[in-house]
Write a protein that holds these residues in place. Structure first.
Motif, mmCIF file in Angstrom:
data_model
loop_
_atom_site.group_PDB
_atom_site.id
_atom_site.type_symbol
_atom_site.label_atom_id
_atom_site.label_comp_id
_atom_site.label_asym_id
_atom_site.label_seq_id
_atom_site.Cartn_x
_atom_site.Cartn_y
_atom_site.Cartn_z
ATOM 1 N N THR A 127 0.800 -1.221 0.000
ATOM 2 C CA THR A 127 0.000 0.000 0.000
ATOM 3 C C THR A 127 0.832 1.269 0.000
ATOM 4 O OG1 THR A 127 -0.124 -0.046 2.416
ATOM 5 C CG2 THR A 127 -1.899 -1.147 1.198
ATOM 6 N N ASP A 128 2.098 1.163 0.409
ATOM 7 C CA ASP A 128 2.915 2.386 0.539
ATOM 8 C C ASP A 128 4.363 2.098 0.170
ATOM 9 O OD1 ASP A 128 3.725 4.946 1.156
ATOM 10 O OD2 ASP A 128 3.882 4.554 3.308
ATOM 11 N N PRO A 129 4.648 1.799 -1.102
ATOM 12 C CA PRO A 129 6.033 1.535 -1.484
ATOM 13 C C PRO A 129 6.884 2.789 -1.335
ATOM 14 C CG PRO A 129 4.674 1.737 -3.439
ATOM 15 C CD PRO A 129 3.738 1.754 -2.262
ATOM 16 N N ARG A 130 8.062 2.609 -0.783
ATOM 17 C CA ARG A 130 8.928 3.762 -0.511
ATOM 18 C C ARG A 130 10.298 3.542 -1.143
ATOM 19 N NH1 ARG A 130 8.339 7.259 3.823
ATOM 20 N NH2 ARG A 130 6.154 6.748 3.421
ATOM 21 N N VAL A 131 10.710 4.438 -2.021
ATOM 22 C CA VAL A 131 12.054 4.360 -2.602
ATOM 23 C C VAL A 131 13.053 4.755 -1.529
ATOM 24 C CG1 VAL A 131 13.631 5.251 -4.354
ATOM 25 C CG2 VAL A 131 11.235 4.819 -4.938
ATOM 26 N N ILE A 132 13.939 3.824 -1.165
ATOM 27 C CA ILE A 132 14.902 4.088 -0.092
ATOM 28 C C ILE A 132 16.322 4.194 -0.632
ATOM 29 C CG2 ILE A 132 13.477 3.100 1.719
ATOM 30 C CD1 ILE A 132 15.098 0.519 1.503
ATOM 31 N N GLY A 133 16.471 4.070 -1.929
ATOM 32 C CA GLY A 133 17.781 4.239 -2.541
ATOM 33 C C GLY A 133 17.667 4.109 -4.039
ATOM 34 N N SER A 134 18.448 4.875 -4.751
ATOM 35 C CA SER A 134 18.438 4.769 -6.211
ATOM 36 C C SER A 134 19.762 5.262 -6.759
ATOM 37 C CB SER A 134 17.294 5.586 -6.823
ATOM 38 O OG SER A 134 17.424 6.957 -6.515
ATOM 39 N N TYR A 135 20.520 4.331 -7.291
ATOM 40 C CA TYR A 135 21.717 4.682 -8.057
ATOM 41 C C TYR A 135 21.827 3.650 -9.164
ATOM 42 C CZ TYR A 135 26.305 6.104 -9.516
ATOM 43 O OH TYR A 135 27.356 6.525 -10.276
ATOM 44 N N SER A 136 22.665 2.657 -9.036
ATOM 45 C CA SER A 136 22.681 1.590 -10.021
ATOM 46 C C SER A 136 21.410 0.752 -9.931
ATOM 47 C CB SER A 136 23.903 0.677 -9.809
ATOM 48 O OG SER A 136 25.088 1.367 -10.111
ATOM 49 N N ASN A 137 20.877 0.637 -8.711
ATOM 50 C CA ASN A 137 19.643 -0.110 -8.485
ATOM 51 C C ASN A 137 18.634 0.799 -7.809
ATOM 52 O OD1 ASN A 137 20.760 -2.869 -9.173
ATOM 53 N ND2 ASN A 137 22.121 -2.302 -7.500
ATOM 54 N N VAL A 138 17.370 0.469 -8.015
ATOM 55 C CA VAL A 138 16.302 1.164 -7.296
ATOM 56 C C VAL A 138 15.850 0.256 -6.164
ATOM 57 C CG1 VAL A 138 14.036 2.258 -7.439
ATOM 58 C CG2 VAL A 138 15.590 2.337 -9.410
ATOM 59 N N MET A 139 15.990 0.737 -4.936
ATOM 60 C CA MET A 139 15.621 -0.034 -3.747
ATOM 61 C C MET A 139 14.246 0.452 -3.289
ATOM 62 S SD MET A 139 18.424 -1.767 -3.529
ATOM 63 C CE MET A 139 18.250 -2.582 -1.955
ATOM 64 N N VAL A 140 13.293 -0.470 -3.234
ATOM 65 C CA VAL A 140 11.915 -0.115 -2.891
ATOM 66 C C VAL A 140 11.475 -0.902 -1.664
ATOM 67 C CG1 VAL A 140 9.560 0.145 -3.749
ATOM 68 C CG2 VAL A 140 11.472 0.174 -5.378
ATOM 69 N N HIS A 141 11.199 -0.198 -0.576
ATOM 70 C CA HIS A 141 10.635 -0.845 0.610
ATOM 71 C C HIS A 141 9.141 -1.014 0.358
ATOM 72 C CE1 HIS A 141 9.806 -0.667 5.247
ATOM 73 N NE2 HIS A 141 9.584 -1.867 4.721
ATOM 74 N N LEU A 142 8.692 -2.261 0.317
ATOM 75 C CA LEU A 142 7.308 -2.566 -0.035
ATOM 76 C C LEU A 142 6.438 -2.522 1.213
ATOM 77 C CD1 LEU A 142 8.074 -5.423 -2.573
ATOM 78 C CD2 LEU A 142 7.515 -3.042 -3.067
ATOM 79 N N ARG A 143 6.288 -1.331 1.755
ATOM 80 C CA ARG A 143 5.528 -1.126 2.975
ATOM 81 C C ARG A 143 4.070 -1.547 2.782
ATOM 82 N NH1 ARG A 143 7.582 3.654 6.012
ATOM 83 N NH2 ARG A 143 5.533 4.530 5.811
ATOM 84 N N PRO A 144 3.466 -2.112 3.807
ATOM 85 C CA PRO A 144 3.914 -2.229 5.200
ATOM 86 C C PRO A 144 4.728 -3.491 5.489
ATOM 87 C CG PRO A 144 1.681 -3.025 5.032
ATOM 88 C CD PRO A 144 2.068 -2.567 3.649
ATOM 89 N N HIS A 145 5.197 -4.184 4.493
ATOM 90 C CA HIS A 145 5.876 -5.468 4.689
ATOM 91 C C HIS A 145 7.391 -5.267 4.864
ATOM 92 C CE1 HIS A 145 2.092 -7.268 3.498
ATOM 93 N NE2 HIS A 145 2.081 -6.439 2.470
ATOM 94 N N PRO A 146 8.053 -6.162 5.596
ATOM 95 C CA PRO A 146 9.512 -6.067 5.777
ATOM 96 C C PRO A 146 10.252 -6.651 4.573
ATOM 97 C CG PRO A 146 8.687 -7.944 7.003
ATOM 98 C CD PRO A 146 7.473 -7.274 6.399
#
Length: 304
Positions: free
Chosen positions: A33-52
């Motif tokens: 419900t709330d994906p959060r981009v937590i980093g982006s350079y060579s890769n895009v890191m997406v925290h798939l909130r609310p899940h760990p």
């Protein structure tokens, strides 16, 4: 309009990567419900909130590696699964690790860990942590390419030399240095072991479980000096205070920071980094970093 997910507005350049991660996760039953981009350079890191769960979407690797990108990602997934959280970020528990593929994006699912940033403050801890990682990787049963990143660097350089948008003279000089370094490496007897492949400080998280390595997309076989070079090369180019601190990390690992073998691998690492920055990215920061490294390689930089 910028894409929006659960009230979060995502930069338009990152939107497709986020959508790909969310689509795969939802196929496995995760109500993201709330994906959060937590980093982006060579890769895009997406925290798939609310899940760990964190999706690591490999964007730059596809541009640089083309058809080979999935093979690298499959090796990365195999190593992450083998480590099972030992000295490294663990696979996600709620969804299969992967690799998955969605809308042109390959991706992996990792467990989310709270961390205090990059990296641990003590260089001695950094060196000991890298040695622990190498010990944990011993016995990995899969086949890894020997200095695979250095091997593919030649292809990147050849393509870059032919690119009319880049200064050919500097790139030819870098390619000449690549040939010299490759020949020197081939002439030495190295201890070959499973390596992280890209063991710079940005890939080491300071967590409540202790330091954990992440981003194994360059996992390969080679001498430990390759990973140590990844740790120190950037600081040696910049010739700042950080170089002395990272030399302490090398010493804590158990290698003389002044050893000729490490110096050779530092040159190899810098050449590979230049080729990667120019082949995979070409954002302003990456270009500036690449040309500082070229200056160092050809003798124009203050740290040369």
């Amino acid at each position: 309009m910028l894409p929006s997910f659960g009230g979060l507005v995502v930069h338009s350049d990152l939107g497709p990567a986020v959508r790909a991660a969310v689509a795969v996760a939802r196929r496995y039953g995760l109500a993201v419900t709330d994906p959060r981009v937590i980093g982006s350079y060579s890769n895009v890191m997406v925290h798939l909130r609310p899940h760990p769960v964190v999706a690591r979407v490999a964007a730059a690797a596809v541009r640089a590696r083309g058809r080979d990108a999935m093979a690298w990602l499959e090796r990365e997934a195999a190593v992450i699964a083998y480590l099972g959280g030992r000295s490294a970020v663990a696979p996600a528990e709620a969804v299969p690790l992967g690799p998955h593929h969605e809308d042109g994006f390959p991706l992996l699912f990792l467990g989310f860990v709270e961390h205090r940033g990059h990296p641990p403050s003590s260089p001695e801890v950094v060196g000991a942590t890298l040695r622990s990682l190498h010990a944990a990787m011993e016995g990995f049963p899969g086949r890894l390419p020997e200095l695979g990143v250095l091997r593919e660097t030649r292809g990147w350089l050849d393509a870059l030399v032919a690119d009319r948008d880049l200064p050919a003279a500097d790139l030819v000089a870098v390619r000449d240095r690549y040939e010299q370094v490759r020949d020197e490496i081939a002439g030495k007897a190295w201890h070959c072991q499973a390596l992280h492949g890209d063991a710079h400080l940005g890939n080491l998280l300071d967590t409540s479980r202790g330091p954990l390595w992440t981003d194994f997309e360059d996992v390969q076989c080679g001498p430990p000096e390759w990973d140590l070079a990844a740790l120190v090369a950037g600081a040696r180019v910049e010739a700042g205070r950080g170089a002395a601190l990272l030399d302490r990390a090398v010493l804590a690992y158990g290698v003389d920071p002044a050893s000729p073998g490490l110096a050779l691998m530092v040159r190899a690492r810098i050449i590979a980094a230049v080729a990667w920055e120019l082949a995979a990215g070409r954002n302003p920061d990456g270009l500036a970093r690449a040309y500082r490294r070229i200056d160092w390689l050809v003798g124009r930089g203050s740290g040369s």
